[in-house]
Motif scaffolding. Sequence first.
Motif, PDB file in Angstrom:
ATOM      1  N   MET A   1       0.843  -1.190   0.000  1.00 11.73           N
ATOM      2  CA  MET A   1       0.000   0.000   0.000  1.00 11.73           C
ATOM      3  C   MET A   1       0.881   1.244   0.000  1.00 11.73           C
ATOM      4  O   MET A   1       1.700   1.435   0.897  1.00 11.73           O
ATOM      5  CB  MET A   1      -0.919   0.013   1.221  1.00 11.73           C
ATOM      6  N   SER A   2       0.694   2.084  -1.017  1.00 12.23           N
ATOM      7  CA  SER A   2       1.469   3.319  -1.115  1.00 12.23           C
ATOM      8  C   SER A   2       0.647   4.533  -0.690  1.00 12.23           C
ATOM      9  O   SER A   2       1.027   5.680  -0.944  1.00 12.23           O
ATOM     10  CB  SER A   2       2.014   3.493  -2.539  1.00 12.23           C
ATOM     11  N   VAL A   3      -0.481   4.250  -0.046  1.00 14.14           N
ATOM     12  CA  VAL A   3      -1.285   5.241   0.687  1.00 14.14           C
ATOM     13  C   VAL A   3      -1.861   4.510   1.897  1.00 14.14           C
ATOM     14  O   VAL A   3      -1.840   3.286   1.953  1.00 14.14           O
ATOM     15  CB  VAL A   3      -2.446   5.820  -0.163  1.00 14.14           C
ATOM     16  N   GLU A   4      -2.391   5.262   2.848  1.00 12.59           N
ATOM     17  CA  GLU A   4      -3.099   4.634   3.954  1.00 12.59           C
ATOM     18  C   GLU A   4      -4.415   4.071   3.420  1.00 12.59           C
ATOM     19  O   GLU A   4      -5.184   4.804   2.785  1.00 12.59           O
ATOM     20  CB  GLU A   4      -3.371   5.633   5.075  1.00 12.59           C
ATOM     21  N   PRO A   5      -4.695   2.794   3.622  1.00 18.02           N
ATOM     22  CA  PRO A   5      -5.901   2.198   3.033  1.00 18.02           C
ATOM     23  C   PRO A   5      -7.185   2.780   3.617  1.00 18.02           C
ATOM     24  O   PRO A   5      -7.240   3.142   4.785  1.00 18.02           O
ATOM     25  CB  PRO A   5      -5.763   0.710   3.378  1.00 18.02           C
ATOM     26  N   GLY A   6      -8.184   2.874   2.740  1.00 24.06           N
ATOM     27  CA  GLY A   6      -9.494   3.325   3.188  1.00 24.06           C
ATOM     28  C   GLY A   6     -10.221   4.205   2.201  1.00 24.06           C
ATOM     29  O   GLY A   6     -11.428   4.112   2.046  1.00 24.06           O
ATOM     30  N   PHE A   7      -9.460   5.059   1.488  1.00 26.18           N
ATOM     31  CA  PHE A   7     -10.090   5.968   0.551  1.00 26.18           C
ATOM     32  C   PHE A   7      -9.233   6.121  -0.698  1.00 26.18           C
ATOM     33  O   PHE A   7      -8.005   6.052  -0.633  1.00 26.18           O
ATOM     34  CB  PHE A   7     -10.291   7.353   1.183  1.00 26.18           C
ATOM     35  N   GLY A   8      -9.886   6.338  -1.839  1.00 25.68           N
ATOM     36  CA  GLY A   8      -9.170   6.580  -3.078  1.00 25.68           C
ATOM     37  C   GLY A   8      -8.759   8.031  -3.198  1.00 25.68           C
ATOM     38  O   GLY A   8      -9.147   8.889  -2.414  1.00 25.68           O
ATOM     39  N   GLY A   9      -7.922   8.319  -4.217  1.00 25.69           N
ATOM     40  CA  GLY A   9      -7.547   9.691  -4.523  1.00 25.69           C
ATOM     41  C   GLY A   9      -6.462  10.279  -3.648  1.00 25.69           C
ATOM     42  O   GLY A   9      -6.212  11.485  -3.677  1.00 25.69           O
ATOM     43  N   GLN A  10      -5.756   9.452  -2.850  1.00 23.30           N
ATOM     44  CA  GLN A  10      -4.694   9.956  -1.981  1.00 23.30           C
ATOM     45  C   GLN A  10      -3.374  10.089  -2.735  1.00 23.30           C
ATOM     46  O   GLN A  10      -3.173   9.507  -3.790  1.00 23.30           O
ATOM     47  CB  GLN A  10      -4.497   9.024  -0.788  1.00 23.30           C
ATOM     48  N   SER A  11      -2.462  10.859  -2.149  1.00 23.46           N
ATOM     49  CA  SER A  11      -1.145  11.066  -2.758  1.00 23.46           C
ATOM     50  C   SER A  11      -0.221   9.891  -2.465  1.00 23.46           C
ATOM     51  O   SER A  11      -0.265   9.294  -1.389  1.00 23.46           O
ATOM     52  CB  SER A  11      -0.511  12.356  -2.220  1.00 23.46           C
ATOM     53  N   PHE A  12       0.619   9.593  -3.412  1.00 22.28           N
ATOM     54  CA  PHE A  12       1.577   8.493  -3.343  1.00 22.28           C
ATOM     55  C   PHE A  12       2.611   8.737  -2.240  1.00 22.28           C
ATOM     56  O   PHE A  12       3.172   9.834  -2.122  1.00 22.28           O
ATOM     57  CB  PHE A  12       2.262   8.392  -4.706  1.00 22.28           C
ATOM     58  N   ILE A  13       2.867   7.709  -1.431  1.00 25.41           N
ATOM     59  CA  ILE A  13       3.886   7.772  -0.381  1.00 25.41           C
ATOM     60  C   ILE A  13       5.192   7.198  -0.930  1.00 25.41           C
ATOM     61  O   ILE A  13       5.281   6.002  -1.216  1.00 25.41           O
ATOM     62  CB  ILE A  13       3.442   6.985   0.875  1.00 25.41           C
ATOM     63  N   GLU A  14       6.198   8.039  -1.085  1.00 23.04           N
ATOM     64  CA  GLU A  14       7.427   7.619  -1.764  1.00 23.04           C
ATOM     65  C   GLU A  14       8.220   6.570  -0.998  1.00 23.04           C
ATOM     66  O   GLU A  14       9.028   5.850  -1.581  1.00 23.04           O
ATOM     67  CB  GLU A  14       8.304   8.838  -2.055  1.00 23.04           C
TER      68      GLU A  14
END
Length: 225
Positions: free
Chosen positions: A140-153
């Motif tokens: 997971m490159s974002v915190e799971p739960g919602f779409g449209g989040q920014s990528f965590i490098e």
Amino acid sequence: MFKIDIKIAPSVLACDLSALADESIKVYEAGAHMLHLDVMDGHFVPNITFGAPVIKTLRKKLPILFDVHLMISKPYDYIKDFADAGADIITFHLEAESPAEETISLIKSFGKKVGISIKPNTPATEVFKYLPHIDMVLVMSVEPGFGGQSFIEGSIDKIREIRKEAARLGLDTDIQVDGGIDDKTVRLVSEAGANVFVAGSYIFKDDYKKAIDLLIKNAEEAKSL
């Protein structure tokens, strides 16, 4: 040396859910390799989506591979439901309350492929001992739960670690990445060793085929570097 195929998995969480079947058919016809179905229970993650009955109904509409991502607290208790509904790959979270070994065995008992997912704060090393027993790791490159989040490098190094360990073990494990994937970030994670790319808002915002084709093109170019 294994040839690890690139696969695009549109996340239907970002589509017009009032037309779920039609939207799913459209991305299948646009060249998607699998359909990513996020199941959320409002407890493991702060959102609620859909369950096995919706997936079972959708299964009747198209032949694409169903990639079911269980973001639920007790996945073991629901494996049979999702297997019976038509899932082809069932991915559960290592951070969930179900014992990993037993959950892996149960998924396999239904003839399904097994994925393990890890959240951004979970170290890559946590999945190493399971690699010989599973088909896919979902980073997971974002915190799971919602779409449209920014990528965590920080996920890039995690992908690289998992690919290196899989190669050391002689495994062609699929490494899937989910969160903030677009035509730019797909290059970063592909170069690091990911080969299955979940994209939601990037695909469903406009021309589905154009978006999928560009993800494939950019991933392939990055992998050849």
